[in-house]
Design a protein around this motif. Sequence first.
Motif, PDB file in Angstrom:
ATOM      1  N   ARG A 192      63.107  39.173  82.194  1.00 47.33           N
ATOM      2  CA  ARG A 192      61.875  38.448  81.967  1.00 47.33           C
ATOM      3  C   ARG A 192      61.392  39.040  80.667  1.00 47.33           C
ATOM      4  N   ASP A 193      61.643  40.314  80.437  1.00 49.09           N
ATOM      5  CA  ASP A 193      61.520  40.983  79.125  1.00 49.09           C
ATOM      6  C   ASP A 193      62.100  40.288  77.709  1.00 49.09           C
ATOM      7  N   LEU A 230      60.162  37.074  77.338  1.00 52.21           N
ATOM      8  CA  LEU A 230      58.863  37.101  76.737  1.00 52.21           C
ATOM      9  C   LEU A 230      59.086  37.577  75.283  1.00 52.21           C
ATOM     10  N   GLY A 239      56.983  34.572  74.536  1.00 51.90           N
ATOM     11  CA  GLY A 239      55.813  34.914  74.895  1.00 51.90           C
ATOM     12  C   GLY A 239      54.694  35.038  73.917  1.00 51.90           C
ATOM     13  N   ASP A 240      53.381  34.923  74.495  1.00 55.47           N
ATOM     14  CA  ASP A 240      52.362  34.874  73.382  1.00 55.47           C
ATOM     15  C   ASP A 240      52.086  36.312  72.999  1.00 55.47           C
ATOM     16  N   THR A 294      51.589  39.777  75.029  1.00 55.19           N
ATOM     17  CA  THR A 294      52.538  40.792  75.156  1.00 55.19           C
ATOM     18  C   THR A 294      52.376  42.054  74.401  1.00 55.19           C
ATOM     19  N   ALA A 313      55.742  38.740  67.677  1.00 50.88           N
ATOM     20  CA  ALA A 313      56.353  37.587  68.415  1.00 50.88           C
ATOM     21  C   ALA A 313      58.155  37.495  67.739  1.00 50.88           C
ATOM     22  N   GLU A 334      65.619  31.795  83.439  1.00 51.22           N
ATOM     23  CA  GLU A 334      64.482  31.495  84.367  1.00 51.22           C
ATOM     24  C   GLU A 334      65.394  31.598  85.863  1.00 51.22           C
ATOM     25  N   ARG A 382      55.245  37.835  85.283  1.00 48.57           N
ATOM     26  CA  ARG A 382      54.386  38.582  84.258  1.00 48.57           C
ATOM     27  C   ARG A 382      54.377  37.768  83.230  1.00 48.57           C
ATOM     28  N   HIS A 383      53.045  37.882  82.298  1.00 51.60           N
ATOM     29  CA  HIS A 383      53.149  37.256  80.916  1.00 51.60           C
ATOM     30  C   HIS A 383      53.434  38.193  79.938  1.00 51.60           C
ATOM     31  N   ARG A 384      53.359  39.722  80.111  1.00 51.42           N
ATOM     32  CA  ARG A 384      53.622  40.425  79.256  1.00 51.42           C
ATOM     33  C   ARG A 384      54.161  41.656  79.475  1.00 51.42           C
TER      34      ARG A 384
END
Lengths: 365, 365
Positions: free
Chosen positions: A250-251, A254, A258-259, A263, A267, A326, A363-365
């Motif tokens: 996931r990291d 992101l 990720g945004d 995060t 970027a 994913e 998570r998103h961050r």
Amino acid sequence: MTALPLDTTPAPETATFRLDDARRRVDTALDRFLDTQTDRAPDACLRPLIDVVRDFTAGGKRLRPLFCYCGWVAAGHDPEEPALARVGAALELFHSFALVHDDVMDASDTRRGNPTVHKQFEARYPHQQDRRSAERFGANTAVLIGDICLTWSDELLQRSGIRPDRLHEAMPWITAMRTEVMAGQYLDIEQHEDTDDPAQRAWRVIRNKTATYTVERPLQIGAALAGADSGFLDELSRFGRALGESFQLRDDLLGVFGDPEVTGKPALDDLREGKRTMLVALTRKRASPRQLAVLDSLHGDPELDERGAGTLREIMRATGAAGEVERMVDARSENCLAVLDRMSIPAAADRVLRELVVAATRRHR
Amino acid sequence: MTALPLDTTPAPETATFRLDDARRRVDTALDRFLDTQTDRAPDACLRPLIDVVRDFTAGGKRLRPLFCYCGWVAAGHDPEEPALARVGAALELFHSFALVHDDVMDASDTRRGNPTVHKQFEARYPHQQDRRSAERFGANTAVLIGDICLTWSDELLQRSGIRPDRLHEAMPWITAMRTEVMAGQYLDIEQHEDTDDPAQRAWRVIRNKTATYTVERPLQIGAALAGADSGFLDELSRFGRALGESFQLRDDLLGVFGDPEVTGKPALDDLREGKRTMLVALTRKRASPRQLAVLDSLHGDPELDERGAGTLREIMRATGAAGEVERMVDARSENCLAVLDRMSIPAAADRVLRELVVAATRRHR
């Protein structure tokens, strides 16, 4: 080695075992230990180094101590046991060692929003015009501070108040964790043959540098200190490895998709650095010769701009690599929940572990 | 940190406790442990590093393990106990950690007649034309190898076979030794105010970097593992500190006045490096303004020739500093023997310790 976002408030039902409480206990244990070390220092020259250890370690999210608490509580022990806070603090000092040396090796300038330890001491060198000597002084002092964190981590463990025979029984998991971190670090810096399968190699890095170190071993250490049997420790291992892997995957996602507003991480860093993640390995495997040529020309380019990053993201999606990663995250997260379903652990620990699975993978961050 | 010349054959009467036997046992324990670590390595990338650890550690004189044996036997225990060989091997691995990191910090090219660990890995870097990257790779790998030696030293200690409660009781001496080495190392690299009294400072370095680390703590560790009481440990401390100090003072004298044919060490190294020894500190204290000016201009000059060295030696003699250091060595050596006179320890240990006092203080190399 980014930290899990554990800032989510635990549900009120988990009041008997709250991550926030555990984190506070660890902080206190760490502070007290460093006070003692200051008083007992064999030479006054160590004092300014201890101050830096304290400041640096204060910035951690206590991820490993918290997983250690989870293992301890899962094995049926009391989260208020003071010895466990000291064990947690010892794990956090070990983590400080790993990060301080990692930063020297990567020549990183910042960590946790502050100058890295070697940069701080470089700036304290009295003859700033002699850059080479200032740099050497900074790196040397940081190596030494890492060494101090490593030996003091062990000292705190030994003085934690855990019964010596119990501690002795848990040592195999503690020493395994230490050696795995060393292996993960060397995988990062060694000059390997490009003939290695990149996906295989990405797994080796994930396993040694994140999965076992961040989740699996701390859980097992907590449970082993609580006297858990080997069947229980094996189940925790399956859970911890799957969670650690999905966390890292996931990291990696992101780091590319990720945004940065969310995060908190620039970027393009991972792409500019040419980080050899599973996502990149799978993209390489699935890419057409043309896509591979574009990937080679852009990935790892320190001047990469937003347009180039967009091209890379597009290739990662078009090859299906992003989707595959994913699915890997999802499979591992289901795996974690399946392990919890068949384990019989106290409700408080079960709840917290389920929360952590969701926090790490959705998570998103 | 030079080693004592322990190659002298012990007298035949000491057959029950021979340093040569102890040294061989430690070598075997070290080899077996590294074999195990090779088999258990979590990732194959560690294998070449283990080979380097093995080669590097093979060159040691086992000074600290031997003093640990002395403490153990002095406290009445059996020198053939296999667990003690593993404790000795653990001390030797700790010493490898200290030396490997010390060499990185000093940017030394050779150690024990071979290229230093960082130099070895620098030479293995595939793109030799990129000097900066090759140097970084060498230093990074050496830092990591030192880290491995440090954590494995602890692992071997924990797996030595010493009873966990006994090991726990000896931990204060083990952790004290570790922290003192860190302090000694920082005293070496820190940028201190020149207003410090140089003799005071020289004592701090001697105490932290040599005296306690090389003799006092290993003796105490051996005795503490054998269950010695605190009165006994205090006496060993007095003995060990005095011996360690006199050893270092003799070393400083030999570094300046020794015959390089006998010491095996280039005659001008210490003077060219500007090593801040007790001998130099006392010379500064006793020097006339004119002598001080000559000292300042020659000491630490990397181009110093034999004639300049002769001038420095003459100043050290004329000020009486050399004589004062000789008297310090003698006083400490008498102190050691006085401690042995009033201690009641087994004859075998008594004999070996007396031999070591003579070897350390009357030696020519």
